[in-house]
Design a protein around this motif. Sequence first.
Motif, PDB file in Angstrom:
ATOM      1  N   MET A  59      -7.943  -6.521   2.059  1.00  0.00           N
ATOM      2  CA  MET A  59      -7.813  -6.813   0.626  1.00  0.00           C
ATOM      3  C   MET A  59      -6.364  -7.091   0.253  1.00  0.00           C
ATOM      4  O   MET A  59      -6.085  -8.010  -0.521  1.00  0.00           O
ATOM      5  CB  MET A  59      -8.318  -5.639  -0.221  1.00  0.00           C
ATOM      6  N   VAL A  60      -5.461  -6.315   0.787  1.00  0.00           N
ATOM      7  CA  VAL A  60      -4.039  -6.534   0.506  1.00  0.00           C
ATOM      8  C   VAL A  60      -3.614  -7.900   1.024  1.00  0.00           C
ATOM      9  O   VAL A  60      -2.912  -8.651   0.333  1.00  0.00           O
ATOM     10  CB  VAL A  60      -3.182  -5.402   1.114  1.00  0.00           C
ATOM     11  N   ARG A  61      -4.071  -8.240   2.216  1.00  0.00           N
ATOM     12  CA  ARG A  61      -3.743  -9.555   2.782  1.00  0.00           C
ATOM     13  C   ARG A  61      -4.341 -10.676   1.934  1.00  0.00           C
ATOM     14  O   ARG A  61      -3.698 -11.678   1.657  1.00  0.00           O
ATOM     15  CB  ARG A  61      -4.252  -9.656   4.219  1.00  0.00           C
ATOM     16  N   ALA A  62      -5.573 -10.506   1.488  1.00  0.00           N
ATOM     17  CA  ALA A  62      -6.246 -11.559   0.720  1.00  0.00           C
ATOM     18  C   ALA A  62      -5.654 -11.729  -0.678  1.00  0.00           C
ATOM     19  O   ALA A  62      -5.597 -12.847  -1.184  1.00  0.00           O
ATOM     20  CB  ALA A  62      -7.739 -11.255   0.613  1.00  0.00           C
ATOM     21  N   THR A  63      -5.233 -10.622  -1.296  1.00  0.00           N
ATOM     22  CA  THR A  63      -4.717 -10.691  -2.668  1.00  0.00           C
ATOM     23  C   THR A  63      -3.200 -10.786  -2.725  1.00  0.00           C
ATOM     24  O   THR A  63      -2.649 -11.168  -3.753  1.00  0.00           O
ATOM     25  CB  THR A  63      -5.164  -9.463  -3.479  1.00  0.00           C
ATOM     26  N   GLY A  64      -2.537 -10.372  -1.648  1.00  0.00           N
ATOM     27  CA  GLY A  64      -1.083 -10.404  -1.629  1.00  0.00           C
ATOM     28  C   GLY A  64      -0.448  -9.247  -2.387  1.00  0.00           C
ATOM     29  O   GLY A  64       0.752  -9.283  -2.680  1.00  0.00           O
ATOM     30  N   SER A  65      -1.230  -8.223  -2.706  1.00  0.00           N
ATOM     31  CA  SER A  65      -0.705  -7.117  -3.497  1.00  0.00           C
ATOM     32  C   SER A  65      -1.443  -5.819  -3.179  1.00  0.00           C
ATOM     33  O   SER A  65      -2.644  -5.830  -2.929  1.00  0.00           O
ATOM     34  CB  SER A  65      -0.870  -7.444  -4.990  1.00  0.00           C
ATOM     35  N   TYR A  66      -0.677  -4.733  -3.222  1.00  0.00           N
ATOM     36  CA  TYR A  66      -1.304  -3.417  -3.079  1.00  0.00           C
ATOM     37  C   TYR A  66      -1.907  -2.957  -4.400  1.00  0.00           C
ATOM     38  O   TYR A  66      -2.872  -2.210  -4.419  1.00  0.00           O
ATOM     39  CB  TYR A  66      -0.274  -2.370  -2.638  1.00  0.00           C
ATOM     40  N   ALA A  67      -1.298  -3.366  -5.483  1.00  0.00           N
ATOM     41  CA  ALA A  67      -1.729  -2.918  -6.811  1.00  0.00           C
ATOM     42  C   ALA A  67      -2.580  -4.001  -7.462  1.00  0.00           C
ATOM     43  O   ALA A  67      -2.073  -4.840  -8.208  1.00  0.00           O
ATOM     44  CB  ALA A  67      -0.522  -2.586  -7.682  1.00  0.00           C
ATOM     45  N   ASN A  68      -3.863  -3.993  -7.152  1.00  0.00           N
ATOM     46  CA  ASN A  68      -4.783  -4.931  -7.780  1.00  0.00           C
ATOM     47  C   ASN A  68      -6.082  -4.188  -8.037  1.00  0.00           C
ATOM     48  O   ASN A  68      -6.322  -3.103  -7.499  1.00  0.00           O
ATOM     49  CB  ASN A  68      -4.977  -6.179  -6.900  1.00  0.00           C
TER      50      ASN A  68
END
Length: 154
Positions: A59-68
């Motif tokens: 998820m972090v890789r797909a969204t580019g963010s830890y805070a989503n």
Amino acid sequence: YAFNLSTPSFSILPQKGENISFREDREFNRPSWTPPGYVFAIMWPLFVFGTRATTAAMMVRATGSYANSTVMALMLHLGIANLWNTINNVEKRLGLSVIALYGIWLSKAYAAWRFFLVDPLAGKALALTLSWLTAAAALETRTWQINPDPATGQ
């Protein structure tokens, strides 16, 4: 993966092993189909924590963010799981523990759905851990049913 193993250290709730005045020191009767303890020692850290860590990284890789909002759905699940840990392992309140365990199941299903919307493979992989949570919920529910309330004897 390390965060999965240490989430209780981030919890403000009492954890197992702490000296707490309201803790009931009692053992419970377990169903005959309860797996041996080593099964839990294998399934939680390897299957559940490993899958959680892998899918969260996806998820972090797909969204580019830890805070989503997708990762926060998993954080909600972890928060409910830590609440369950206190209820089950510290206070040893079976009935409330069962309700909290159903909350864990629902929050994991919600997180898997959110993951699926971003990356179907991650959502399906996270949903696989619901099988273990389903078994745990059945086991905890049956344990509650066969152990009378110490206050009422029922």
